[in-house]
Design an enzyme around this catalytic site. Structure first.
Site, PDB file in Angstrom:
ATOM      1  N   GLU A 330      33.779  31.856  84.578  1.00 23.83           N
ATOM      2  CA  GLU A 330      33.687  32.260  83.051  1.00 23.83           C
ATOM      3  C   GLU A 330      32.984  33.719  82.948  1.00 23.83           C
ATOM      4  O   GLU A 330      33.441  34.433  81.870  1.00 23.83           O
ATOM      5  CB  GLU A 330      32.737  31.297  82.081  1.00 23.83           C
ATOM      6  CG  GLU A 330      33.302  30.963  80.910  1.00 23.83           C
ATOM      7  CD  GLU A 330      32.643  29.785  80.440  1.00 23.83           C
ATOM      8  OE1 GLU A 330      33.542  28.912  79.988  1.00 23.83           O
ATOM      9  OE2 GLU A 330      31.531  29.522  80.240  1.00 23.83           O
ATOM     10  N   HIS A 351      37.256  17.331 106.347  1.00 20.81           N
ATOM     11  CA  HIS A 351      38.232  16.079 106.223  1.00 20.81           C
ATOM     12  C   HIS A 351      39.248  16.325 105.468  1.00 20.81           C
ATOM     13  O   HIS A 351      39.827  15.480 105.309  1.00 20.81           O
ATOM     14  CB  HIS A 351      37.482  14.715 106.712  1.00 20.81           C
ATOM     15  CG  HIS A 351      36.546  14.743 107.562  1.00 20.81           C
ATOM     16  ND1 HIS A 351      36.906  14.199 108.996  1.00 20.81           N
ATOM     17  CD2 HIS A 351      35.284  15.311 107.856  1.00 20.81           C
ATOM     18  CE1 HIS A 351      36.023  14.316 109.790  1.00 20.81           C
ATOM     19  NE2 HIS A 351      34.921  14.808 109.017  1.00 20.81           N
ATOM     20  N   LYS A 469      40.204  26.260  72.432  1.00 21.33           N
ATOM     21  CA  LYS A 469      39.732  25.688  71.421  1.00 21.33           C
ATOM     22  C   LYS A 469      40.160  25.651  69.978  1.00 21.33           C
ATOM     23  O   LYS A 469      40.263  24.565  69.361  1.00 21.33           O
ATOM     24  CB  LYS A 469      37.998  26.141  71.162  1.00 21.33           C
ATOM     25  CG  LYS A 469      37.068  25.798  72.265  1.00 21.33           C
ATOM     26  CD  LYS A 469      35.645  26.077  71.848  1.00 21.33           C
ATOM     27  CE  LYS A 469      35.022  26.640  73.172  1.00 21.33           C
ATOM     28  NZ  LYS A 469      33.573  27.161  72.685  1.00 21.33           N
TER      29      LYS A 469
HETATM   30  O1  PA5 Z   1      28.619  29.847  79.189  1.00 22.78           O
HETATM   31  C1  PA5 Z   1      29.076  29.259  77.902  1.00 22.78           C
HETATM   32  O2  PA5 Z   1      28.552  29.918  77.036  1.00 22.78           O
HETATM   33  C2  PA5 Z   1      29.934  28.284  77.628  1.00 22.78           C
HETATM   34  O3  PA5 Z   1      30.596  27.764  78.491  1.00 22.78           O
HETATM   35  C3  PA5 Z   1      29.290  26.943  76.965  1.00 22.78           C
HETATM   36  O4  PA5 Z   1      28.009  26.628  77.903  1.00 22.78           O
HETATM   37  C4  PA5 Z   1      29.915  25.653  76.742  1.00 22.78           C
HETATM   38  O5  PA5 Z   1      31.086  26.084  76.204  1.00 22.78           O
HETATM   39  C5  PA5 Z   1      29.119  24.859  75.536  1.00 22.78           C
HETATM   40  O6  PA5 Z   1      29.022  25.549  74.437  1.00 22.78           O
HETATM   41  P1  PA5 Z   1      27.587  25.119  73.634  1.00 22.78           P
HETATM   42  O7  PA5 Z   1      26.506  25.142  74.370  1.00 22.78           O
HETATM   43  O8  PA5 Z   1      27.720  26.215  72.457  1.00 22.78           O
HETATM   44  O9  PA5 Z   1      27.895  23.667  73.163  1.00 22.78           O
END
Ligand code: PA5
Length: 478
Positions: A330, A351, A469
């Site tokens: 990410e 394996h 989303k």
């Molecule tokens: O790294 C990030 O900010 C995202 O991947 C969030 O962790 C994830 O989308 C969850 O978001 P939130 O904590 O706002 O629910």
């Protein structure tokens, strides 16, 4: 009689990339040549902390650098202002929850869930949830939900939570930690409704009891913060501004559930702070963060190793790998760039994936995550007698210890990869405990950010996820 607490070990984790250069795919000199840019990446990474604090964030820029000195700040506050510190509040809430219930359900997804799982699986008894309460030291079980929209899995957890009619037994009581930085992530939000309803029923509609059993961990404002206000939760924790979801494991997000299940969160933070010190002070050639970022980058551009396999040599580290998969992909998977992370557990995956890693496309850098010593007594291969002889032909290995067998496997796999010129590096944890896990998480977060600065990718934010989303919600609310 004076009680002297034994001094717990604080040895550093070590990064060793010799197996990458031994392939001849990239010359050692290329790392020396990269020292200047890596040094600059460190400067940029660290100056982002001040830039965030001094309000130097550019319009439209995402800058989540506040995670960097967070462990140092949390510890300093705890040591100087104890009862008023965030860590004290976390430990106090953890004790209250621990004494009130036998199961805690953590609702959250991505960075609001994976770091907690990593801490839980690496630092707790591997079968924590299966042990009776006494053997868990009175600490609750920990369950995870709200990280998917899986009907049967949610139903399964509700089955576990259902108490016999009228029971007020501690062993049937449970609490809810709802974790979301934004406060509006769909998966977590719908699960929150579902589990709040179940908890409200479990406390027979008593709103005061409900409020005491729900702990929201979220940003200063947002829908979850509003919901927490409506419920009247006495304990709420704020994810600090400037700490993004995937960088939040060492905030209340990870520390509260960790403290509830008995993980030593002070040592976790001390490990992270030790890694910070090393990152700031060590020259590039001795700096595990910069070496790891530099070698991984060189293997990608010089050897086409666009897949980074984190090969964990302990079941307890798989969840760390899954947390890291998210962190790397990410953070750096942007603008058509970024290596693909992949977690394996050895020897399990020898394996399943071993053939491909040994003989498949030459697009992988393998980084072993090795463990020096086990936490428990060393198991040894027993003799077999009374019901069988040497049919399994293992008699010659009687007395050989489990860690020695695993070490032989690791050495064997590394030699096999070396023969085939497959680039392999090692991260060695002296043992898996709070101090080394704190070091490791901080090392991987810093390395991800430093590499982003090195290659010109902003490691913070995840603009691509937002599109999916929106399109999902457009279908539910046409
Ligand atoms: O790294 C990030 O900010 C995202 O991947 C969030 O962790 C994830 O989308 C969850 O978001 P939130 O904590 O706002 O629910």
């Amino acid at each position: 009689m004076s009680v002297v607490r034994p001094k717990l070990p604080v040895d550093p984790i070590v990064y060793e990339p010799a197996g990458v250069f031994a392939t001849g795919g990239i010359p050692r000199q290329s790392l020396a040549d990269l020292a200047g840019p890596l040094d600059q990446a460190r400067t940029d990474t660290l100056s982002d902390v001040d830039r965030f604090r001094s309000g130097g964030v550019q319009p439209g820029e995402v800058l989540d650098s506040a995670f960097i000195d967070l462990p140092d700040r949390l510890l300093a506050d705890y040591n100087t202002q104890r009862p008023r510190s965030e860590l004290f509040a976390i430990l106090t809430a953890a004790r209250r929850i621990r004494e009130a219930v036998d199961r805690v359900v953590v609702l959250g997804v991505g960075g609001s869930s994976l770091g907690t799982r990593a801490l839980f699986e690496s630092c707790c008894h591997p079968f924590h949830n299966d042990l009776p309460r006494g053997e868990r030291g009175g600490r609750p079980r920990l369950s995870f939900e709200g990280f998917n929209i899986d009907n049967d899995s949610a139903q399964g957890l509700l089955d576990l939570l259902a108490a016999p009619q009228g029971s007020n037994d501690l062993l049937h009581r449970w609490a809810l930690l709802v974790v979301s930085k934004s406060g509006d992530t769909f998966e977590t939000a719908v699960a929150t409704r579902l589990f709040l309803q179940a908890l409200f029923a479990a406390v027979n509609g008593d709103r005061r009891k409900l409020a005491a059993l729900v702990v929201p961990i979220t940003g200063k404002t947002g829908r979850l913060a509003d919901l927490a206000g409506a419920i009247g939760c006495p304990d709420r924790f704020e994810i600090p501004a400037g700490v993004g979801g995937r960088f939040s494991a060492l905030t209340a997000v990870g520390l509260l559930p960790a403290a509830i299940v008995g993980i030593d969160v002070v040592r976790l933070l001390e490990g992270a702070a030790a890694m910070n010190r090393c990152f700031r002070e060590a020259p590039v050639a001795d700096n595990p963060v910069l070496l790891y970022a530099g070698v991984s980058h060189l293997a990608e551009v010089g050897m086409g190793a666009t897949i980074r396999v984190l090969s964990t040599w302990s079941n307890r580290l798989e969840a760390v790998g899954l947390w890291y998969d998210k962190l790397l992909s990410e953070s750096l998977g942007k603008a058509g760039q970024g290596a693909t992370p992949l977690t394996t557990v050895m020897t399990r995956d020898l394996h399943s994936r071993g053939q491909q890693h040994q003989g498949g496309r030459r697009d992988k850098l393998i980084t072993n995550l090795l463990v020096g010593a086990p936490r428990r007594d060393r198991l040894k291969l027993p003799p077999i007698s009374g019901f069988a002889g040497n049919e399994d032909t293992l008699d010659d290995l009687v007395g050989t210890a489990w860690p020695d067998m695993l070490a032989a496997a690791a050495a064997g796999v590394s030699e096999a990869y070396a023969r085939d010129k497959r680039p392999t590096a090692d991260i060695v944890l002296p043992r898996v405990d709070e101090h080394t896990v704190g070091q490791l998480l901080q090392m991987l977060m810093l390395a991800t950010v430093a590499e982003g600065r090195l290659v010109g990718t902003n490691p913070y934010g995840q603009p691509g996820v937002e599109t999916s989303k929106k399109l999902m919600l457009a279908r539910l609310r046409p």
